[in-house]
Write a protein that holds these residues in place. Structure first.
Motif, mmCIF file in Angstrom:
data_model
loop_
_atom_site.group_PDB
_atom_site.id
_atom_site.type_symbol
_atom_site.label_atom_id
_atom_site.label_comp_id
_atom_site.label_asym_id
_atom_site.label_seq_id
_atom_site.Cartn_x
_atom_site.Cartn_y
_atom_site.Cartn_z
ATOM 1 N N ARG A 8 0.826 -1.212 0.000
ATOM 2 C CA ARG A 8 0.000 0.000 0.000
ATOM 3 C C ARG A 8 0.861 1.264 0.000
ATOM 4 N NH1 ARG A 8 -5.155 1.551 0.342
ATOM 5 N NH2 ARG A 8 -5.775 3.330 1.641
ATOM 6 N N LYS A 107 -8.393 3.692 -3.740
ATOM 7 C CA LYS A 107 -7.358 3.589 -2.706
ATOM 8 C C LYS A 107 -7.716 4.377 -1.460
ATOM 9 C CE LYS A 107 -2.362 3.747 -2.056
ATOM 10 N NZ LYS A 107 -1.031 3.971 -2.699
ATOM 11 N N SER A 178 -4.897 0.174 9.297
ATOM 12 C CA SER A 178 -4.428 1.393 8.650
ATOM 13 C C SER A 178 -3.072 1.843 9.190
ATOM 14 C CB SER A 178 -5.456 2.518 8.839
ATOM 15 O OG SER A 178 -6.678 2.178 8.220
ATOM 16 N N ALA A 181 -0.325 -0.411 8.065
ATOM 17 C CA ALA A 181 0.034 -0.173 6.664
ATOM 18 C C ALA A 181 1.057 0.948 6.540
ATOM 19 C CB ALA A 181 -1.215 0.154 5.851
ATOM 20 N N VAL A 187 -0.707 -4.507 3.329
ATOM 21 C CA VAL A 187 -2.030 -4.846 3.856
ATOM 22 C C VAL A 187 -2.426 -6.207 3.290
ATOM 23 C CG1 VAL A 187 -2.788 -2.460 4.139
ATOM 24 C CG2 VAL A 187 -3.197 -3.637 1.956
ATOM 25 N N ARG A 189 -4.848 -8.974 1.496
ATOM 26 C CA ARG A 189 -5.764 -8.906 0.359
ATOM 27 C C ARG A 189 -7.208 -8.752 0.846
ATOM 28 N NH1 ARG A 189 -3.274 -10.923 -4.398
ATOM 29 N NH2 ARG A 189 -5.279 -11.588 -5.246
ATOM 30 N N TRP A 191 -8.208 -7.246 3.601
ATOM 31 C CA TRP A 191 -8.383 -5.875 4.062
ATOM 32 C C TRP A 191 -8.592 -4.938 2.872
ATOM 33 C CZ3 TRP A 191 -6.301 -1.088 3.326
ATOM 34 C CH2 TRP A 191 -6.538 -0.104 4.298
ATOM 35 N N ALA A 192 -7.780 -5.100 1.858
ATOM 36 C CA ALA A 192 -7.881 -4.250 0.678
ATOM 37 C C ALA A 192 -9.233 -4.420 -0.014
ATOM 38 C CB ALA A 192 -6.749 -4.576 -0.298
ATOM 39 N N LYS A 193 -9.684 -5.640 -0.131
ATOM 40 C CA LYS A 193 -10.949 -5.888 -0.805
ATOM 41 C C LYS A 193 -12.131 -5.373 0.002
ATOM 42 C CE LYS A 193 -13.423 -9.426 -3.417
ATOM 43 N NZ LYS A 193 -13.415 -10.827 -3.910
ATOM 44 N N HIS A 196 -11.288 -1.103 0.256
ATOM 45 C CA HIS A 196 -10.948 -0.330 -0.958
ATOM 46 C C HIS A 196 -10.994 -1.260 -2.174
ATOM 47 C CE1 HIS A 196 -9.539 3.014 1.598
ATOM 48 N NE2 HIS A 196 -9.052 2.061 2.372
ATOM 49 N N TRP A 199 -9.530 -0.257 -5.672
ATOM 50 C CA TRP A 199 -8.068 -0.281 -5.630
ATOM 51 C C TRP A 199 -7.560 -1.715 -5.610
ATOM 52 C CZ3 TRP A 199 -4.896 -1.539 -1.133
ATOM 53 C CH2 TRP A 199 -3.524 -1.342 -1.363
ATOM 54 N N TYR A 200 -8.242 -2.574 -4.864
ATOM 55 C CA TYR A 200 -7.880 -3.995 -4.819
ATOM 56 C C TYR A 200 -7.931 -4.608 -6.215
ATOM 57 C CZ TYR A 200 -8.632 -9.025 -4.229
ATOM 58 O OH TYR A 200 -8.569 -10.397 -4.352
#
Length: 217
Positions: A8, A107, A178, A181, A187, A189, A191-193, A196, A199-200
């Protein structure tokens, strides 16, 4: 093999961020020491009143320089997109951690984007108003009325900046992962999905469409 984590923030971005944070703390404390006699005791952290007056503007300028580095890195990701408007309309669901009906975002979420542009505006006001009231170098070129207005704007921008940073810290703690990161750069996958998704999909090249949004409510 699929990497379980997503980058990230690069090491340069993280270093830049923490330098801005340190300089913000130092400039903020020294600024508060100069703002009101009741807070003048804070000047002891910088070697007394004269040194506080000398160091404060230099710390402020340096803070802006490093912050501008963050702006160059992140401004594109903070441009508002179509989903952001709907996300803001459904902020109550976001606050309750209810994902149904909340659109996918990039993002940064709209709240983070608003904070980003608020910080940039405050930094610009602090920079230019600070130059006007910097007695050692620039204030002689301005009239007393301009200096008074600059002092008022400087104090107002500083107040808004401090409140914005408090919100920034609270949000970073509230959304688990957060702070990690910004410390380590990575981070998960999942968490990203979750937080965000657009962005993922961009960084993982996952083009699967989202299920239709629930339009009720």
């Amino acid at each position: 093999m699929i990497r379980k984590q997503i980058l990230r923030y690069t090491s340069n971005q993280r270093t830049n961020h923490w330098l801005v944070a340190i300089l913000f703390l130092m400039a903020g404390l020294s600024g508060l020491a100069l703002f009101h006699p009741a807070l003048f005791w804070l000047s002891n952290l910088f070697g007394g009143g004269p040194w506080t007056r000398i160091l404060h503007p230099f710390m402020g300028v340096l803070m802006f320089v490093f912050f501008f580095g963050l702006v160059l890195s992140f401004w594109r990701a903070n441009i508002f997109i179509a989903n952001d408007r709907l996300w803001l309309r459904r902020i109550d669901r976001v606050m309750k951690n209810e994902e149904e009906g909340v659109p996918a975002i990039g993002k940064y979420n709209p709240g983070q984007k608003l904070l980003f542009w608020t910080l940039l505006l405050c930094m610009l006001v602090l920079l230019f108003s600070g130059l006007v009231i910097w007695r050692a170098y620039f204030s002689a070129y301005f009239g007393i009325t301009s200096i008074r207005w600059a002092m008022l704007l400087h104090a107002l921008a500083g107040f808004v900046l401090i409140l914005s940073i408090i919100v920034h810290i609270y949000a970073g703690i509230w959304i688990k992962g957060s702070v990690s990161a910004m410390l380590h750069g990575w981070v998960s996958r999942a968490w990203a999905k979750k937080h965000h998704e657009l962005w993922y999909r961009e960084v993982t090249r996952d083009e699967r469409p989202d299920p239709p949004l629930n339009r009720k409510g």
